[in-house]
Design a protein around this motif. Structure first.
Motif, mmCIF file in Angstrom:
data_model
loop_
_atom_site.group_PDB
_atom_site.id
_atom_site.type_symbol
_atom_site.label_atom_id
_atom_site.label_comp_id
_atom_site.label_asym_id
_atom_site.label_seq_id
_atom_site.Cartn_x
_atom_site.Cartn_y
_atom_site.Cartn_z
ATOM 1 N N ALA A 148 0.825 -1.212 0.000
ATOM 2 C CA ALA A 148 0.000 0.000 0.000
ATOM 3 C C ALA A 148 0.860 1.263 0.000
ATOM 4 O O ALA A 148 0.504 2.266 -0.621
ATOM 5 C CB ALA A 148 -0.932 -0.009 1.206
ATOM 6 N N ALA A 149 2.013 1.228 0.670
ATOM 7 C CA ALA A 149 2.894 2.399 0.717
ATOM 8 C C ALA A 149 3.439 2.717 -0.675
ATOM 9 O O ALA A 149 3.591 3.892 -1.047
ATOM 10 C CB ALA A 149 4.042 2.159 1.695
ATOM 11 N N ASP A 150 3.747 1.667 -1.451
ATOM 12 C CA ASP A 150 4.207 1.876 -2.828
ATOM 13 C C ASP A 150 3.112 2.542 -3.657
ATOM 14 O O ASP A 150 3.372 3.443 -4.466
ATOM 15 C CB ASP A 150 4.561 0.535 -3.495
ATOM 16 C CG ASP A 150 5.671 -0.209 -2.786
ATOM 17 O OD1 ASP A 150 6.609 0.431 -2.295
ATOM 18 O OD2 ASP A 150 5.608 -1.454 -2.751
ATOM 19 N N LEU A 151 1.888 2.069 -3.475
ATOM 20 C CA LEU A 151 0.755 2.613 -4.228
ATOM 21 C C LEU A 151 0.572 4.091 -3.929
ATOM 22 O O LEU A 151 0.317 4.896 -4.838
ATOM 23 C CB LEU A 151 -0.518 1.827 -3.896
ATOM 24 C CG LEU A 151 -1.800 2.280 -4.580
ATOM 25 C CD1 LEU A 151 -1.694 2.142 -6.092
ATOM 26 C CD2 LEU A 151 -2.999 1.477 -4.062
ATOM 27 N N GLU A 152 0.737 4.472 -2.677
ATOM 28 C CA GLU A 152 0.586 5.879 -2.294
ATOM 29 C C GLU A 152 1.623 6.751 -3.006
ATOM 30 O O GLU A 152 1.298 7.835 -3.522
ATOM 31 C CB GLU A 152 0.720 6.025 -0.774
ATOM 32 C CG GLU A 152 0.630 7.451 -0.273
ATOM 33 C CD GLU A 152 -0.673 8.155 -0.617
ATOM 34 O OE1 GLU A 152 -0.639 9.406 -0.758
ATOM 35 O OE2 GLU A 152 -1.717 7.488 -0.762
ATOM 36 N N LEU A 153 2.867 6.288 -3.060
ATOM 37 C CA LEU A 153 3.908 7.051 -3.744
ATOM 38 C C LEU A 153 3.595 7.189 -5.242
ATOM 39 O O LEU A 153 3.681 8.285 -5.816
ATOM 40 C CB LEU A 153 5.271 6.374 -3.560
ATOM 41 C CG LEU A 153 6.420 6.978 -4.379
ATOM 42 C CD1 LEU A 153 6.642 8.441 -4.007
ATOM 43 C CD2 LEU A 153 7.698 6.175 -4.205
ATOM 44 N N VAL A 154 3.215 6.074 -5.866
ATOM 45 C CA VAL A 154 2.924 6.100 -7.305
ATOM 46 C C VAL A 154 1.733 7.005 -7.601
ATOM 47 O O VAL A 154 1.724 7.736 -8.605
ATOM 48 C CB VAL A 154 2.691 4.652 -7.808
ATOM 49 C CG1 VAL A 154 2.013 4.644 -9.164
ATOM 50 C CG2 VAL A 154 4.023 3.915 -7.877
#
Length: 252
Positions: A204-210
């Motif tokens: 989920a943290a990766d998704l937030e950055l993207v």
């Protein structure tokens, strides 16, 4: 490849499935109003070195929406075994009539078409010829990954590999055997830099950055490249901390 056609047919195959272990359904999650898979495929469609783009997904019913989205974007779909990704790639390459295969993964919505083209061009121009070449994933941000290899090497790997990890990770059977295959030195950034960042989506943290990167870049510059992401993160260094603790799954 016939004698009449000197240029090999280059086919990019991207793998996608809904049953990701860490973030199930991630490829259809949205950023900037579009599923991640749509961003990924539309960016690859801008590559200049590719003759075809194919999505390789599984025969599972859960992946019907993945196949439907790809087809709606005009991308042909090959469906195969969920665990045997190597066999799936070999089937997709055969379906598309590939001479040279480019492997990417659909959890990379920021993939840079110019960078893919650079790896393909280096592969095609290599003398003597190569069987395998990749981007240096230890020096570029993760999420730009691409590998290029011959259809012959893929078919040999598919026929020979028995290790489950080599069936799952597609190219491991090739790059682990430099005595059998001609392996090129991975391509590094032209300025020699090392960028330890994650732009692929595993959690989920990766998704937030993207989502932040796409939301900021797309309205101004739909054809943005990886350096534009770097520039934006220099302006917002706190964004890179969003997924700083996420570990990369890797076989290399």
């Amino acid at each position: 490849m016939s004698a009449a056609t000197a240029k090999p047919r280059v086919v990019c195959i991207s793998q996608a499935r809904m049953t990701s272990t860490r973030l199930p359904g991630k490829v259809l999650m949205e950023a900037a109003g579009r599923p991640l898979l749509a961003h990924h495929l539309e960016r690859l469609a801008r590559c200049r070195t590719l003759d075809a783009l194919v999505l390789a997904t599984t025969v599972n019913g859960t992946d019907d929406p993945v196949a439907e989205l790809a087809r709606s974007l005009g991308v042909p779909v090959f469906r195969g075994d969920e665990q045997d990704v190597l066999g799936r790639f070999a089937g997709a390459a055969a379906m598309a009539g590939a001479d040279v295969v480019v492997r990417v993964t659909a959890d990379c919505p920021l993939i840079d078409p110019a960078l893919v083209d650079r790896v393909v061009a280096a592969f095609l121009e290599s003398a003597p010829p190569l069987d395998y070449l990749s981007l240096d994933v230890t020096r570029f941000p993760r999420g730009l990954d691409s590998e290029v290899f011959t259809r012959a090497a893929l078919d040999e790997a598919s026929a020979s590999a028995t290790d489950p990890a080599e069936r799952e990770h597609v190219t491991a059977h090739i790059y682990r055997r430099p005595e059998r295959f001609r392996i090129g030195a991975p391509l590094a950034p032209e300025d020699g830099s090392v960028l330890d960042q994650r732009w692929c989506v595993d959690e989920a943290a990766d998704l937030e950055l993207v989502r932040r990167l796409l939301g900021a870049l797309l309205p101004e510059n739909p054809g943005f490249g990886w350096q534009d992401c770097c520039n934006l993160l220099r302006q917002h260094p706190e964004w890179a901390d969003l997924n700083g603790s996420v570990r990369q799954n890797t076989l290399h």
